[in-house]
Scaffold this motif. Structure first.
Motif, PDB file in Angstrom:
ATOM      1  N   ILE A  49      -8.634  -8.902 -30.485  1.00  0.00           N
ATOM      2  CA  ILE A  49      -9.416  -7.800 -29.939  1.00  0.00           C
ATOM      3  C   ILE A  49      -8.491  -6.853 -29.183  1.00  0.00           C
ATOM      4  O   ILE A  49      -7.738  -7.277 -28.303  1.00  0.00           O
ATOM      5  N   GLY A  50      -8.560  -5.564 -29.501  1.00  0.00           N
ATOM      6  CA  GLY A  50      -7.749  -4.568 -28.812  1.00  0.00           C
ATOM      7  C   GLY A  50      -6.263  -4.763 -29.010  1.00  0.00           C
ATOM      8  O   GLY A  50      -5.475  -4.542 -28.086  1.00  0.00           O
ATOM      9  N   ALA A  51      -5.868  -5.161 -30.209  1.00  0.00           N
ATOM     10  CA  ALA A  51      -4.441  -5.356 -30.497  1.00  0.00           C
ATOM     11  C   ALA A  51      -3.695  -4.024 -30.421  1.00  0.00           C
ATOM     12  O   ALA A  51      -4.252  -2.966 -30.697  1.00  0.00           O
ATOM     13  N   THR A  52      -2.447  -4.097 -30.042  1.00  0.00           N
ATOM     14  CA  THR A  52      -1.607  -2.898 -29.964  1.00  0.00           C
ATOM     15  C   THR A  52      -0.807  -2.752 -31.250  1.00  0.00           C
ATOM     16  O   THR A  52      -0.199  -3.707 -31.741  1.00  0.00           O
ATOM     17  N   PHE A  53      -0.818  -1.544 -31.803  1.00  0.00           N
ATOM     18  CA  PHE A  53      -0.059  -1.244 -33.014  1.00  0.00           C
ATOM     19  C   PHE A  53       1.073  -0.284 -32.649  1.00  0.00           C
ATOM     20  O   PHE A  53       0.849   0.705 -31.949  1.00  0.00           O
ATOM     21  N   HIS A  54       2.274  -0.573 -33.130  1.00  0.00           N
ATOM     22  CA  HIS A  54       3.407   0.292 -32.832  1.00  0.00           C
ATOM     23  C   HIS A  54       3.996   0.836 -34.127  1.00  0.00           C
ATOM     24  O   HIS A  54       3.969   0.184 -35.170  1.00  0.00           O
ATOM     25  N   LYS A  55       4.553   2.022 -34.032  1.00  0.00           N
ATOM     26  CA  LYS A  55       5.115   2.720 -35.198  1.00  0.00           C
ATOM     27  C   LYS A  55       6.416   2.057 -35.636  1.00  0.00           C
ATOM     28  O   LYS A  55       7.275   1.747 -34.820  1.00  0.00           O
ATOM     29  N   LEU A  56       6.560   1.836 -36.952  1.00  0.00           N
ATOM     30  CA  LEU A  56       7.806   1.324 -37.502  1.00  0.00           C
ATOM     31  C   LEU A  56       8.759   2.478 -37.776  1.00  0.00           C
ATOM     32  O   LEU A  56       8.346   3.537 -38.267  1.00  0.00           O
ATOM     33  N   ARG A  57      10.020   2.275 -37.491  1.00  0.00           N
ATOM     34  CA  ARG A  57      11.016   3.311 -37.700  1.00  0.00           C
ATOM     35  C   ARG A  57      11.173   3.599 -39.197  1.00  0.00           C
ATOM     36  O   ARG A  57      11.184   2.681 -40.010  1.00  0.00           O
ATOM     37  N   GLU A  58      11.299   4.865 -39.536  1.00  0.00           N
ATOM     38  CA  GLU A  58      11.557   5.325 -40.904  1.00  0.00           C
ATOM     39  C   GLU A  58      10.411   5.058 -41.880  1.00  0.00           C
ATOM     40  O   GLU A  58      10.579   5.215 -43.087  1.00  0.00           O
ATOM     41  N   ARG A  59       9.254   4.655 -41.393  1.00  0.00           N
ATOM     42  CA  ARG A  59       8.125   4.407 -42.286  1.00  0.00           C
ATOM     43  C   ARG A  59       6.853   4.995 -41.683  1.00  0.00           C
ATOM     44  O   ARG A  59       6.690   5.028 -40.454  1.00  0.00           O
ATOM     45  N   ARG A  60       5.929   5.426 -42.537  1.00  0.00           N
ATOM     46  CA  ARG A  60       4.645   5.950 -42.079  1.00  0.00           C
ATOM     47  C   ARG A  60       3.656   4.807 -41.918  1.00  0.00           C
ATOM     48  O   ARG A  60       2.573   4.782 -42.507  1.00  0.00           O
ATOM     49  N   VAL A  61       4.016   3.844 -41.099  1.00  0.00           N
ATOM     50  CA  VAL A  61       3.252   2.615 -40.953  1.00  0.00           C
ATOM     51  C   VAL A  61       3.260   2.181 -39.493  1.00  0.00           C
ATOM     52  O   VAL A  61       4.262   2.341 -38.789  1.00  0.00           O
TER      53      VAL A  61
END
Length: 302
Positions: A49-61
Motif C-alpha cells: 500500500i502506498g509503495a514508492t516508485f522511482h525513475k530508472l536512469r536512461e529508461r522511461r520506466v
C-alpha cells in the motif's frame, strides 16, 4: 489583487512552458502524475500500500521500491515506444492549444526539427487526443444554433454553396454561451439532420436555424424551433410570441474561422480526415478560456 496588464504575456507562455517542461524527465513525471496520481500508489504486483516508485536512469520506466516491478507511464498511449523526444510531443500539443488557426504538418516539421512524415503523424494523433478529451456525455441544451457548411475541395468555377462539387458537408451545433459540437454528414436531407439533432440536443431545447427545409421537422420532435431567412438578408429574428431572438451567428462565426484556417493553414483537408480537424477546432472552442487547462486535458487523454 494586482490587475493584470493587457500587454502581459499570455496565461501559458512559451517561457512558462519550457520552465514547466525543460527535459524528458519533467514530461515523464507529468504523465506519471496524470495517469497514476504521482509516484506513490499501491503496487499492482506485490500489493504494498502506498509503495514508492522511482525513475530508472536512461529508461522511461518507474520501479517499485518494494519489489522492483516496472511501471511505464507511456504504455498504452501514443507515446509508447516513440523515438521522438517527449519534450517535442509536449511542445506540439502546446502549439495546438495556443493557436486559433491550427498547426499544419509543415509547421510542426519546422518547429520540431522532425521529418514531414513524423510531423504529419504527430498532428493526426494529437487531433485524435482532442476527440477523446472532448467526448462529453451531456447533450447540448438551452438555446442551440444549428448550421451546415461545405468545406474543402478545389474547384474552379461551377456552383458554390449548397450542392457545390468536391466538398465535404459538415454540421455545427452551438449552445448560446456554451459548448459546441460538429459532425461530418453525408447530405442535408431531413432524416440525416434530424438524426444529428436528436443525438446531440436535449429535448425541449430552443433551436435556431436558417430557412433550409430539412430543419422544418424539428418542432414535431419537441424542440422550440425558430428560423432566420438569409435569402431575404435577415440575420436575426425576434419572436414576439416567445421573446426569443433567433440567429445562427455563433455557429457561422465558427465556420468562418474553420474555413479560413483550411484555406490558409492547411490549404485543403480530405473528407477522410475532416472529422479529426473538426474535433481539433471544437476542442479549442470548448476550452478556449484556459490554455494550460486545455493542455492538461490533452495529456490526460493519452
Amino acid at each position: 489583487m494586482t490587475k493584470r496588464s493587457p500587454s502581459a504575456s499570455p496565461e501559458f507562455s512559451v517561457r512558462e512552458f519550457f520552465q514547466r517542461f525543460p527535459d524528458e524527465d519533467a514530461c515523464l513525471s507529468h504523465i506519471m502524475d496524470v495517469r497514476f496520481g504521482g509516484t506513490r500508489f499501491d503496487c499492482p504486483k506485490c500489493g504494498v500500500i502506498g509503495a514508492t516508485f522511482h525513475k530508472l536512469r536512461e529508461r522511461r520506466v518507474y520501479s517499485c521500491s518494494a519489489c522492483g516491478h516496472h511501471v511505464a507511464p507511456t504504455a498504452g498511449t501514443i507515446l509508447h515506444d516513440t523515438r521522438t523526444p517527449l519534450v517535442s510531443w509536449f511542445y506540439a500539443m502546446y502549439l495546438f492549444c495556443t493557436t486559433r488557426h491550427g498547426v499544419s504538418g509543415k509547421e510542426l516539421q519546422r518547429q520540431l526539427g522532425v521529418t514531414y512524415k513524423t510531423a504529419w503523424r504527430m498532428g493526426q494523433q494529437i487531433r485524435e487526443l482532442a476527440m477523446k478529451a472532448d467526448n462529453f456525455d451531456a447533450l447540448l441544451a438551452g438555446h442551440v444554433e444549428l448550421d451546415e457548411a461545405y468545406v474543402g475541395g478545389r474547384t474552379s468555377g461551377g456552383k458554390r454553396g449548397r450542392g457545390a462539387p468536391n466538398k465535404t458537408i459538415v454540421m455545427g451545433l452551438v449552445e448560446r454561451g456554451g459548448r459546441m459540437a460538429a459532425e461530418v454528414v453525408p447530405n442535408v436531407r431531413k432524416d440525416t439532420l434530424r438524426s444529428v439533432v436528436l443525438d446531440k440536443v436535449a429535448p425541449g431545447s430552443i433551436v435556431s436555424t436558417d430557412e433550409l427545409m430539412s430543419y422544418g421537422l424539428l418542432t414535431g420532435d419537441g424542440y422550440e424551433h425558430g428560423t432566420v431567412k438569409h435569402g431575404v438578408k435577415e440575420y436575426a429574428h425576434y419572436d414576439y410570441r416567445t421573446g426569443v431572438t433567433h440567429h445562427v451567428n455563433s455557429v457561422e462565426g465558427f465556420w468562418r474561422l474553420f474555413k479560413a484556417s483550411v484555406r490558409s493553414t492547411h490549404v485543403a483537408i480530405s473528407p477522410k480526415y475532416m472529422r479529426r480537424y473538426l474535433a481539433e477546432f471544437t476542442f479549442r472552442a470548448n476550452h478556449r478560456e484556459r490554455v494550460n487547462g486545455m493542455f492538461d486535458l490533452l495529456v490526460g487523454a493519452l
